[in-house]
Design a protein around this motif. Structure first.
Motif, PDB file in Angstrom:
ATOM      1  N   LEU A 151     -55.023 -75.070  33.413  1.00 20.30           N
ATOM      2  CA  LEU A 151     -53.881 -75.164  34.325  1.00 20.30           C
ATOM      3  C   LEU A 151     -52.674 -75.759  33.658  1.00 20.30           C
ATOM      4  O   LEU A 151     -51.530 -75.326  33.873  1.00 20.30           O
ATOM      5  CB  LEU A 151     -54.276 -75.994  35.554  1.00 20.30           C
ATOM      6  CG  LEU A 151     -55.155 -75.313  36.603  1.00 20.30           C
ATOM      7  CD1 LEU A 151     -55.627 -76.310  37.629  1.00 20.30           C
ATOM      8  CD2 LEU A 151     -54.409 -74.163  37.271  1.00 20.30           C
ATOM      9  N   ASN A 153     -53.765 -77.540  41.504  1.00 20.92           N
ATOM     10  CA  ASN A 153     -53.577 -76.186  42.040  1.00 20.92           C
ATOM     11  C   ASN A 153     -52.621 -76.171  43.228  1.00 20.92           C
ATOM     12  O   ASN A 153     -51.877 -75.214  43.430  1.00 20.92           O
ATOM     13  CB  ASN A 153     -54.927 -75.597  42.462  1.00 20.92           C
ATOM     14  CG  ASN A 153     -55.619 -74.842  41.339  1.00 20.92           C
ATOM     15  OD1 ASN A 153     -55.231 -73.744  40.979  1.00 20.92           O
ATOM     16  ND2 ASN A 153     -56.639 -75.459  40.767  1.00 20.92           N
ATOM     17  N   THR A 190     -57.765 -71.748  42.872  1.00 21.20           N
ATOM     18  CA  THR A 190     -56.417 -71.190  42.848  1.00 21.20           C
ATOM     19  C   THR A 190     -56.136 -70.404  44.125  1.00 21.20           C
ATOM     20  O   THR A 190     -55.080 -70.551  44.757  1.00 21.20           O
ATOM     21  CB  THR A 190     -56.227 -70.284  41.621  1.00 21.20           C
ATOM     22  OG1 THR A 190     -56.438 -71.054  40.429  1.00 21.20           O
ATOM     23  CG2 THR A 190     -54.830 -69.685  41.593  1.00 21.20           C
TER      24      THR A 190
END
Length: 253
Positions: A250, A199, A166
Motif C-alpha cells: 500500500l 485502505n 481494498t
C-alpha cells in the motif's frame, strides 16, 4: 509428567519434528561439505524462528499495539455508523439458522460490532462477500446473526461484494456517501487494523479505529516452552507477515 509430555510432543510433532529433521540434515550437509549446507541452514533457522512465540509475538504485537480502542464516552453521539470488516465464512456446515457459519475471526469482530451498535445506537455496516467458491458470503451470514441478536433491521446495512480490504474500503465509502455518513467506527482484528486504516485513509471518511480479536496476551509470559516450535506460533507469524507485506504494498503503490 504433563510438561514432559508437552516438551517431547513439541519436538516430535510438526512443525517441531520437521525442524529437528532439517537440523539433522544440515549437520549431514556440513559433514559432507555440501553446497546446500548454508542455504539449508538459513531456511531451517528461519523456519525455527517463525515457529517460536517470542518471534511470532514480536511480529504480531507490532501490529496489535498500533491502535487502542477509544473510551465509549468519547465517541457516543459523535459517530454515524459502526463498520465491521468480514474475516471469513464457511459454507455447507450446520448452524442454528442454516448451512453457513462465520469463522471465529468474523464472529469475534461481529460480536464487538453488535456491542458497539447497541451502546452507540447507530447503524451497523457489515462488509464482506464470497471470496472463494467454497466459502460463504460473510455479510449475508452476519446479517442473519445480527437480526437474531435483535438488532433492528433498519439499522443493518450489508456489503456482500467486497472480497478484500481494498474493496471493503471502496464499497463502505460509497455506502456512507449514499447515506450521508461522515464518521465511522471501524471494527476489525487488532492485527488487521493498521492495513485497514491505510485502505480507508483516502476515502474522505473520519475513522475511529476500534480493534478487537486480539491473538496474544498484552504481556506475554515466556518460558522454556515458548522457545519450542509450535504450529500456533507459525500461524501467527504467517498472519503477521501477510499484514506487513500488505502495508508495504500500500505504501509503495
Amino acid at each position: 509428567m504433563l510438561y514432559v509430555h508437552k516438551f517431547i510432543a513439541g519436538w516430535l510433532l510438526p512443525p517441531g519434528g520437521i525442524i529437528v529433521m532439517l537440523f539433522l540434515l544440515c549437520g549431514y550437509c556440513f559433514k559432507k561439505r555440501s553446497r546446500l549446507r548454508y542455504p539449508l541452514t538459513a531456511v531451517t533457522v528461519t523456519l525455527y524462528l517463525f515457529s517460536i512465540l517470542p518471534v511470532a509475538g514480536m511480529l504480531m504485537q507490532g501490529l496489535e499495539k498500533q491502535y487502542v480502542p477509544p473510551a465509549l464516552e468519547k465517541i457516543i453521539g459523535k459517530t454515524d455508523a459502526v463498520v465491521v470488516l468480514g474475516g471469513g465464512a464457511v459454507r455447507d456446515v450446520p448452524d442454528i439458522s442454516g448451512r453457513e457459519a462465520l469463522s471465529a475471526v468474523s464472529m469475534n469482530r461481529l460480536i464487538t460490532g453488535v456491542r458497539l451498535q447497541k451502546r452507540l445506537d447507530i447503524p451497523i455496516i457489515i462488509s464482506g462477500g464470497q471470496v472463494f467458491a467454497d466459502s460463504g458470503t460473510e455479510a449475508a451470514v452476519a446479517e442473519k446473526v445480527l437480526l437474531e441478536l435483535s438488532v433492528p433491521p433498519q439499522q443493518v446495512f450489508t456489503d456482500t461484494e467486497a472480497r478484500n480490504t481494498t474493496e471493503n474500503a471502496v464499497n463502505v465509502a460509497a455506502l456512507c456517501r449514499e447515506q450521508q455518513w461522515q464518521e465511522i467506527v471501524l471494527v476489525t482484528s487488532a492485527f488487521h487494523m493498521p492495513r485497514s486504516v491505510l485502505n480507508f485513509a483516502d476515502k474522505s471518511l473520519d475513522i475511529v479505529p476500534f480493534p478487537c480479536d486480539y491473538q496474544l496476551s498484552g504481556k506475554m509470559q515466556l518460558s522454556i516452552f515458548s522457545f519450542m516450535p509450535q504450529g500456533f506460533a507459525l500461524e501467527l507469524s504467517a498472519m503477521a507477515l501477510k499484514e506487513y507485506l500488505g502495508l508495504l504494498a500500500l505504501k509503495i503503490l
